[in-house]
Design a protein around this motif. Sequence first.
Motif, PDB file in Angstrom:
ATOM      1  N   PRO A   1      35.987  34.755  39.649  1.00  0.00           N
ATOM      2  CA  PRO A   1      35.342  33.617  38.982  1.00  0.00           C
ATOM      3  C   PRO A   1      36.401  32.722  38.352  1.00  0.00           C
ATOM      4  CG  PRO A   1      34.273  35.680  38.394  1.00  0.00           C
ATOM      5  CD  PRO A   1      35.541  36.048  39.120  1.00  0.00           C
ATOM      6  N   GLN A   2      36.112  31.428  38.277  1.00  0.00           N
ATOM      7  CA  GLN A   2      37.116  30.521  37.735  1.00  0.00           C
ATOM      8  C   GLN A   2      36.470  29.442  36.870  1.00  0.00           C
ATOM      9  OE1 GLN A   2      38.733  27.677  40.908  1.00  0.00           O
ATOM     10  NE2 GLN A   2      37.897  29.328  42.181  1.00  0.00           N
ATOM     11  N   LEU A   3      37.258  28.996  35.904  1.00  0.00           N
ATOM     12  CA  LEU A   3      36.867  27.880  35.060  1.00  0.00           C
ATOM     13  C   LEU A   3      37.852  26.757  35.306  1.00  0.00           C
ATOM     14  CD1 LEU A   3      35.461  26.364  32.740  1.00  0.00           C
ATOM     15  CD2 LEU A   3      36.873  27.690  31.132  1.00  0.00           C
TER      16      LEU A   3
ATOM     17  N   PRO B   1      45.870  39.622  41.850  1.00  0.00           N
ATOM     18  CA  PRO B   1      45.184  40.869  42.228  1.00  0.00           C
ATOM     19  C   PRO B   1      44.813  41.755  41.043  1.00  0.00           C
ATOM     20  CG  PRO B   1      47.057  40.482  43.686  1.00  0.00           C
ATOM     21  CD  PRO B   1      47.170  39.500  42.556  1.00  0.00           C
ATOM     22  N   THR B   2      45.392  41.490  39.873  1.00  0.00           N
ATOM     23  CA  THR B   2      45.099  42.303  38.679  1.00  0.00           C
ATOM     24  C   THR B   2      44.109  41.615  37.750  1.00  0.00           C
ATOM     25  OG1 THR B   2      46.827  41.395  37.218  1.00  0.00           O
ATOM     26  CG2 THR B   2      47.505  43.066  38.817  1.00  0.00           C
ATOM     27  N   CYS B   3      43.626  40.445  38.137  1.00  0.00           N
ATOM     28  CA  CYS B   3      42.813  39.624  37.230  1.00  0.00           C
ATOM     29  C   CYS B   3      41.320  39.793  37.459  1.00  0.00           C
ATOM     30  CB  CYS B   3      43.177  38.146  37.393  1.00  0.00           C
ATOM     31  SG  CYS B   3      44.774  37.701  36.681  1.00  0.00           S
ATOM     32  N   ALA B   4      40.563  39.425  36.418  1.00  0.00           N
ATOM     33  CA  ALA B   4      39.111  39.383  36.504  1.00  0.00           C
ATOM     34  C   ALA B   4      38.605  37.963  36.656  1.00  0.00           C
ATOM     35  CB  ALA B   4      38.494  40.015  35.259  1.00  0.00           C
ATOM     36  N   ALA B   5      39.462  36.957  36.325  1.00  0.00           N
ATOM     37  CA  ALA B   5      39.056  35.557  36.408  1.00  0.00           C
ATOM     38  C   ALA B   5      40.298  34.678  36.271  1.00  0.00           C
ATOM     39  CB  ALA B   5      38.036  35.211  35.326  1.00  0.00           C
ATOM     40  N   VAL B   6      40.084  33.368  36.464  1.00  0.00           N
ATOM     41  CA  VAL B   6      41.172  32.381  36.391  1.00  0.00           C
ATOM     42  C   VAL B   6      40.680  31.157  35.634  1.00  0.00           C
ATOM     43  CG1 VAL B   6      42.688  30.860  37.730  1.00  0.00           C
ATOM     44  CG2 VAL B   6      42.173  33.147  38.583  1.00  0.00           C
TER      45      VAL B   6
ATOM     46  N   LEU C   1      32.813  33.535  31.704  1.00  0.00           N
ATOM     47  CA  LEU C   1      33.568  33.900  32.904  1.00  0.00           C
ATOM     48  C   LEU C   1      33.294  35.321  33.388  1.00  0.00           C
ATOM     49  CD1 LEU C   1      37.158  32.368  32.707  1.00  0.00           C
ATOM     50  CD2 LEU C   1      35.418  32.002  34.449  1.00  0.00           C
ATOM     51  N   THR C   2      32.829  36.176  32.512  1.00  0.00           N
ATOM     52  CA  THR C   2      32.571  37.564  32.906  1.00  0.00           C
ATOM     53  C   THR C   2      31.112  37.794  33.304  1.00  0.00           C
ATOM     54  OG1 THR C   2      32.262  38.130  30.569  1.00  0.00           O
ATOM     55  CG2 THR C   2      34.462  38.489  31.514  1.00  0.00           C
ATOM     56  N   ASP C   3      30.319  36.713  33.424  1.00  0.00           N
ATOM     57  CA  ASP C   3      28.918  36.859  33.828  1.00  0.00           C
ATOM     58  C   ASP C   3      28.812  37.476  35.221  1.00  0.00           C
ATOM     59  OD1 ASP C   3      28.267  35.698  31.476  1.00  0.00           O
ATOM     60  OD2 ASP C   3      27.387  33.868  32.309  1.00  0.00           O
TER      61      ASP C   3
ATOM     62  N   GLY D   1      32.003  29.640  39.928  1.00  0.00           N
ATOM     63  CA  GLY D   1      32.890  29.073  38.933  1.00  0.00           C
ATOM     64  C   GLY D   1      32.151  28.175  37.970  1.00  0.00           C
ATOM     65  N   LEU D   2      32.908  27.692  36.974  1.00  0.00           N
ATOM     66  CA  LEU D   2      32.393  26.786  35.951  1.00  0.00           C
ATOM     67  C   LEU D   2      33.356  25.612  35.853  1.00  0.00           C
ATOM     68  CD1 LEU D   2      31.813  29.589  33.305  1.00  0.00           C
ATOM     69  CD2 LEU D   2      30.002  28.469  34.633  1.00  0.00           C
ATOM     70  N   SER D   3      32.883  24.519  35.318  1.00  0.00           N
ATOM     71  CA  SER D   3      33.767  23.373  35.138  1.00  0.00           C
ATOM     72  C   SER D   3      33.395  22.631  33.872  1.00  0.00           C
ATOM     73  CB  SER D   3      33.685  22.427  36.344  1.00  0.00           C
ATOM     74  OG  SER D   3      32.364  21.965  36.536  1.00  0.00           O
TER      75      SER D   3
END
Length: 290
Positions: free
Chosen positions: A229-231, A206-211, A259-261, A248-250
Amino acid sequence: MRVLLAAPSATARLHTLVPLAWALRSAGHDVKVAGRPEFVEEILRTGCVAVELEDGDPALTESAKLVEFAHLWRPDAVVSNAPAGIAAARAVEAKAVRVLGPADEPDDAADLTLDVVPPSLRDSPGQPLRHVPYFGPVEVPTWLRRKARRARVLLSLNDPSWYEPLFRAMSNVDIELVCAAELPAGLELPQKVKLVDSAPPAAVLPTCAAVVHDGDEALALAAVAYGLPQLSLTESAFGTRVTAASAGLSGAADEISRLTDETLRAGANALRAEVAASPAPRAVVAALAS
């Protein structure tokens, strides 16, 4: 109503069933969770009543003891993401309910199929069931009570070979990368990496901007539920669908810079809205009782 849950010996699969088990118990139904002896302690950690099955493989492809207990207890419904659960339901003429997680594929074996994966990420979805991320009992770590200086990104890896390329790729990225792991010997820790003793996803997400992860589908689905968003550093069927949804991205470690796009954030928010619009576990309980 008596409801028997059959849990394969996989923590992520058990955790997919837990929110529904709690909803059933809160509605006043009698709920028991069956699993292999070595998995009973994990079941008990969820706060549910466990039934020990002395036979069957860890995936519960089949289990004579599960059928035997079903004959003894006479459940009204058997809920599972294992084939043995469907067989036990058929043996006692109970409602057969299957719960699909991110690694499962739909079939027509059950009377009711509940699906925690958002419909847009599934070719043939079952009846939607809101995913409530659950990772077991956790304590909020002390470090999490301090505000992050930069956008926080949770890093969770099973393959330590990814640390070096990731740390190298994030040199020009304005994020705080949080991980709880034993790093490879001799690896220099960048200033933007926060190495902690514990980073429980239920408390940290809950405190994150991405994973960032290397194919953990339980964590990937939790990121979807939180709109993050996730990678994914490795290819998986679920990760491919998240990427196709522009959430997400892979693949390469250097993708961490994207990730911050805003495009990814918009895609992740759309999936979160889809999860939120799905019926909560308590709303699905009525369908099981009918």
